[in-house]
Design an enzyme around this catalytic site. Structure first.
Site, mmCIF file in Angstrom:
data_model
loop_
_atom_site.group_PDB
_atom_site.id
_atom_site.type_symbol
_atom_site.label_atom_id
_atom_site.label_comp_id
_atom_site.label_asym_id
_atom_site.label_seq_id
_atom_site.Cartn_x
_atom_site.Cartn_y
_atom_site.Cartn_z
ATOM 1 N N GLY A 217 1.000 -1.180 -0.024
ATOM 2 C CA GLY A 217 -0.058 0.165 0.193
ATOM 3 C C GLY A 217 1.139 1.194 -0.137
ATOM 4 C CB CYS B 250 5.123 -3.972 -1.257
ATOM 5 S SG CYS B 250 5.723 -2.996 -2.394
ATOM 6 N NE ARG C 152 7.828 5.453 1.130
ATOM 7 C CZ ARG C 152 7.270 6.310 0.768
ATOM 8 N NH1 ARG C 152 7.422 7.705 0.791
ATOM 9 N NH2 ARG C 152 5.911 6.233 0.187
ATOM 10 N NE ARG D 235 4.597 4.710 -6.703
ATOM 11 C CZ ARG D 235 4.493 5.171 -5.416
ATOM 12 N NH1 ARG D 235 3.315 4.533 -4.743
ATOM 13 N NH2 ARG D 235 4.862 6.197 -4.725
ATOM 14 C CG HIS E 118 2.336 -6.543 -4.322
ATOM 15 N ND1 HIS E 118 1.686 -6.127 -3.299
ATOM 16 C CD2 HIS E 118 3.322 -5.517 -4.716
ATOM 17 C CE1 HIS E 118 1.852 -4.743 -3.067
ATOM 18 N NE2 HIS E 118 2.922 -4.451 -3.954
ATOM 19 C CD GLU F 95 -0.116 -9.100 -2.228
ATOM 20 O OE1 GLU F 95 0.909 -9.494 -1.887
ATOM 21 O OE2 GLU F 95 -0.046 -7.549 -2.253
HETATM 22 N N1 GLN Z 1 5.882 2.621 -2.811
HETATM 23 C C1 GLN Z 1 4.917 2.359 -1.844
HETATM 24 C C2 GLN Z 1 5.655 2.879 -0.291
HETATM 25 O O1 GLN Z 1 6.589 3.359 -0.490
HETATM 26 C C3 GLN Z 1 5.083 0.913 -1.782
HETATM 27 C C4 GLN Z 1 4.447 0.163 -2.844
HETATM 28 C C5 GLN Z 1 3.577 -1.045 -2.576
HETATM 29 O O2 GLN Z 1 3.228 -1.413 -1.485
HETATM 30 N N2 GLN Z 1 3.282 -1.836 -3.652
HETATM 31 O O3 GLN Z 1 4.828 2.808 0.554
#
Ligand code: GLN
Length: 194
Positions: A49, A80, A107, A138, A173, A175
């Site tokens: 997220g 993530c 990040r 990301r 991910h 999931e």
């Molecule tokens: N870019 C998000 C963050 O830095 C992480 C991305 C993800 O959970 N898919 O929080």
């Protein structure tokens, strides 16, 4: 605790897909939004997220202390954004990280053009010979890790999944695939020898 109940931190992000995987594996699972719900769990998944948002909501929902206690005795998996949240060190001070595992995380580290990408990888720690599909959105990069941390898989020299005794982290991910093998590992094999 003898019986398994997987909590899925459901404050923001990709939490419902983790629940589907637990259901597929026939394991009890609940969404966690309060300290009371957290106390019912043997395992906790912190989903992907937005780590800055999830970290604010952890504070807002009064979950920070409970999470710290939980991570001393029970199993936690950060995927993530979840990996950013459980890290000891993060490159962005806006994340109020929890410090459950000795890793340093950057990040959004894979650059703009490849904000999202997939890769296939054989992961020897999960059952079966088939390659696992790794989906990066990301994604954060695990830049450094301490002696207490075991890398479990890497892509182009970057560790993408790792663990210490009771904390598992992945920058991708699982999931979002149809493959439940990493969920199965987290739920039933974390206490086996690494
Ligand atoms: N870019 C998000 C963050 O830095 C992480 C991305 C993800 O959970 N898919 O929080």
């Amino acid at each position: 605790m003898s019986s398994v109940c997987v909590g899925i931190l459901a404050l923001q992000g990709a939490y419902s897909k983790h629940k589907e995987k637990c259901e597929l594996l026939g394991v009890d699972s609940i969404y966690v939004r309060t300290p009371e719900e957290l106390r019912m769990c043997s395992h906790l998944i912190i989903p992907g997220g937005e780590s800055t948002t999830i970290s604010k909501l952890i504070k807002f929902n009064g979950l920070r202390e409970g999470l710290k206690k939980f991570a001393k005795k029970r199993y936690v998996w950060g995927t993530c954004a979840g990996m950013i949240l459980v890290a000891d060190r993060v490159d962005d001070p806006r994340v109020d990280n929890l410090g459950f595992i000795d890793i340093y995380v950057q990040r959004n580290a894979y650059g703009r053009q490849i904000d999202s990408f997939t890769a296939k990888k054989h992961l020897p720690f999960v059952d079966g010979k088939e390659e696992f599909k790794l989906i990066f959105i990301r994604a954060p990069k695990l830049l450094e890790y301490g002696d207490s941390v075991t890398p479990l898989g890497s892509i182009n020299g970057n560790v993408v999944i790792a663990r210490n005794d009771n904390i598992l982290v992945s920058s991708f991910h699982p999931e979002l695939t149809s493959d439940p093998r990493i969920h199965s590992y987290f739920i039933s094999k974390m206490d086996e020898k690494r």
